[in-house]
Design a protein around this motif. Structure first.
Motif, PDB file in Angstrom:
ATOM      1  N   VAL A  99       1.411  20.394   1.423  1.00  0.00           N
ATOM      2  CA  VAL A  99       2.516  19.803   0.670  1.00  0.00           C
ATOM      3  C   VAL A  99       2.060  19.315  -0.721  1.00  0.00           C
ATOM      4  N   ASP A 100       1.094  18.398  -0.738  1.00  0.00           N
ATOM      5  CA  ASP A 100       0.673  17.803  -2.014  1.00  0.00           C
ATOM      6  C   ASP A 100       0.150  18.847  -2.997  1.00  0.00           C
TER       7      ASP A 100
ATOM      8  N   PRO B  42       6.572  13.849  -5.570  1.00  0.00           N
ATOM      9  CA  PRO B  42       7.465  12.749  -5.225  1.00  0.00           C
ATOM     10  C   PRO B  42       7.043  12.062  -3.916  1.00  0.00           C
ATOM     11  N   GLN B  43       7.066  10.746  -3.927  1.00  0.00           N
ATOM     12  CA  GLN B  43       6.667   9.969  -2.757  1.00  0.00           C
ATOM     13  C   GLN B  43       7.557  10.296  -1.552  1.00  0.00           C
ATOM     14  N   VAL B  44       8.856  10.519  -1.788  1.00  0.00           N
ATOM     15  CA  VAL B  44       9.766  10.834  -0.676  1.00  0.00           C
ATOM     16  C   VAL B  44       9.326  12.104   0.040  1.00  0.00           C
TER      17      VAL B  44
ATOM     18  N   TYR C  89       3.082  15.999   9.814  1.00  0.00           N
ATOM     19  CA  TYR C  89       1.865  16.480   9.160  1.00  0.00           C
ATOM     20  C   TYR C  89       0.765  15.420   9.266  1.00  0.00           C
ATOM     21  N   SER C  90      -0.440  15.880   9.516  1.00  0.00           N
ATOM     22  CA  SER C  90      -1.579  14.960   9.439  1.00  0.00           C
ATOM     23  C   SER C  90      -1.877  14.733   7.960  1.00  0.00           C
TER      24      SER C  90
ATOM     25  N   ALA D  68       8.382  12.412   3.831  1.00  0.00           N
ATOM     26  CA  ALA D  68       9.109  13.348   4.688  1.00  0.00           C
ATOM     27  C   ALA D  68       8.135  14.237   5.444  1.00  0.00           C
ATOM     28  N   ALA D  69       7.068  14.691   4.752  1.00  0.00           N
ATOM     29  CA  ALA D  69       6.075  15.548   5.393  1.00  0.00           C
ATOM     30  C   ALA D  69       5.393  14.801   6.528  1.00  0.00           C
TER      31      ALA D  69
END
Lengths: 237, 245
Positions: B130-131, B109-111, B121-122, B115-116
């Motif tokens: 995350v991804d 999800p783009q959100v 986050y770099s 958020a990350a």
């Protein structure tokens, strides 16, 4: 190696006659179309019923997965030993290969049509039959053709092994070439079957774009209806 | 019980089974390991991504038997070298897995991504922490399809003399002996089921936060995503992928 290959293709004598390239390509296309046709006769009605009613979803998923693991070469050689026919065993193996992607395309296409669109069609008084043919099938077309594309690719590629059980087609070049240690001939078969696969895949990719709903590229418009819509639009303005 | 496969297990079955396993496993592992970084690097670069999609479709259009027989001429291996099958299947796996990685990342999800970034986050850190973990369910589903297909495709190599259990087909055909062919088919189906379950379990182990952890609920989510993302035919396929009960 590639010079010999080019020379083979450039020689017009290799294109004609019962063992010529033209005949082999036509045989290959014949097996492919026959298998896809029989596959579609099985998969399309079944996919429509399952997609429309939402029943038997687990069956499709289970069947598609089991058949993905079923080795075509094994099925074909086994059937050759059990059925005394040259054509039935390879075609059956190819049909078994074609059915899962076709079925998945039809079923997923119809099941994924936006529910609000289907509800609207029913609210307008369409019968289930009309909903299927006038709403669900046209909207599912890109996925249905997408399924056909996947099936075609697999069948064209696998039809080469029909030559292993003494049938024709482009696989003939590969198997004859291997038996005679004639690498040029092997290459001819490999390149021709790849070219055929690319051409068919390209044509079907084009078809997927054409049947995209709402783009009007292949829309069969009712002229009277269009006129009425234009008139209303003009009045509203 | 006096089955051919059992009587001849150690001489005529086991060696082919072992060969079949490594001919199927190595390409799957190599293909996926190469594909994920490529997919991560090209995701978010639309031009590079569409080139990758075109190239991978072209690779996948090459029939397997054609690739098996042409590879020796291209890379100088022997015709009977198992490397031909391994390289060919690795190429297919790579081609399919790059596209699968794109779709797996599309499903994040783009959100969540934003958020990350908002919490600091770099780009690289976000990708890794995350991804990638959130992409695991779709990655797993796609890998299961590829693995099962590989198990079945290895057997085509038997017509040129490599190909594990597929050799039971060619030899059974030449000897007019259906039982030998059946033995090969049954073992290939069993292998496919085992690989499928193993990858599914691995995928589940990597995503402990998916509560309820039933395949059905994850497939429901995938299907919903597939409906929301236009043109995601293969996501839909992933949602309908093996093992759903």
């Amino acid at each position: 190696m590639f010079a010999d290959f080019a020379a083979y293709l450039a020689d017009g004598a290799n294109w004609v006659g019962p063992n010529g390239i033209t005949t082999r390509v036509l045989q290959h296309l014949y097996y492919t179309v026959l298998a896809l046709g029989i596959g579609a006769l099985i998969a399309v009605p079944a996919g429509m019923v399952i997609g429309h009613t939402g029943r038997g979803e687990g069956l499709v998923v289970g069947l598609a997965n089991t058949m993905r693991a079923l080795p075509s070469l094994g099925l074909m050689t086994l059937l050759v030993l059990l059925i005394p026919s040259t054509l039935i065993p390879p075609i059956t193996a190819l049909v078994a290969l074609a059915v899962p992607p076709l079925l998945a395309g039809v079923y997923a296409g119809i099941a994924n049509v936006d529910r609000t669109v289907v509800d609207a069609a029913r609210a307008m008084g369409m019968s289930p039959w009309q909903v299927l043919w006038r709403v669900e099938v046209p909207n599912a077309m890109p996925l249905i053709i997408g399924g056909l594309r996947g099936a075609t690719l697999q069948v064209v590629a696998t039809a080469t092994i029909a030559a292993f059980v003494n049938l024709g087609g482009l696989g003939r070049y590969i198997f004859d070439g291997l038996a005679l240690y004639d690498y040029t001939r092997v290459l001819v078969g490999a390149v021709l079957v790849t070219a055929l696969a690319l051409v068919l895949d390209g044509l079907l990719a084009l078809l997927v774009r054409l049947v995209q709903p709402g783009t009007g590229r292949l829309a069969l418009r009712d002229p009277a209806l269009q006129e009425a819509i234009d008139e209303r639009a003009a009045v509203a303005r | 019980m006096d089955l051919w496969g059992i009587r001849n297990w150690s001489t005529a079955v086991q060696p082919y089974l072992v060969e079949h396993i490594y001919l199927a496993v190595i390409p799957t592992v190599v293909g996926v390991i190469l594909a994920v970084p490529i997919g991560l690097a090209l995701h978010g670069r639309p031009a590079a991504r569409s080139v990758a999609v075109v190239v991978s479709s072209a690779i996948f259009t090459i029939p397997s038997l054609a690739l098996f027989v042409v590879l020796p001429g291209l890379i100088g291996t022997q015709v009977l070298d198992p490397l031909n099958v391994i390289i060919a299947l690795s190429l297919y796996t790579l081609a399919l897995s790059v596209r699968n990685t794109f779709e797996a990342l599309d499903a994040v999800p783009q959100v969540t991504r934003e958020a990350a970034e908002a919490i600091g986050y770099s780009r690289l850190g976000r990708t890794a922490a995350v991804d990638l973990p959130l992409a695991v369910p779709v990655l797993t589903a796609g890998t299961r399809v590829v693995a099962v297909t590989n198990v079945s495709m290895v057997s085509v190599g038997a017509v040129i003399g490599i190909g594990g259990l597929g050799q039971l087909f060619t030899s059974g055909y030449q000897r007019n002996f259906p039982e030998q062919i059946l033995t090969g088919m049954v073992l290939i189906l069993i292998l496919a089921i085992i690989f499928d379950r193993l990858i599914a379990l691995l995928g589940r182990a990597l995503t402990p936060w998916i509560r309820g952890s039933s395949m059905a609920s994850s497939q429901r989510r995938l299907r919903r995503l597939a409906r929301e993302i236009p043109g995601s035919a293969s996501l839909r396929e992933a949602a309908d992928a093996p093992g759903g009960r």
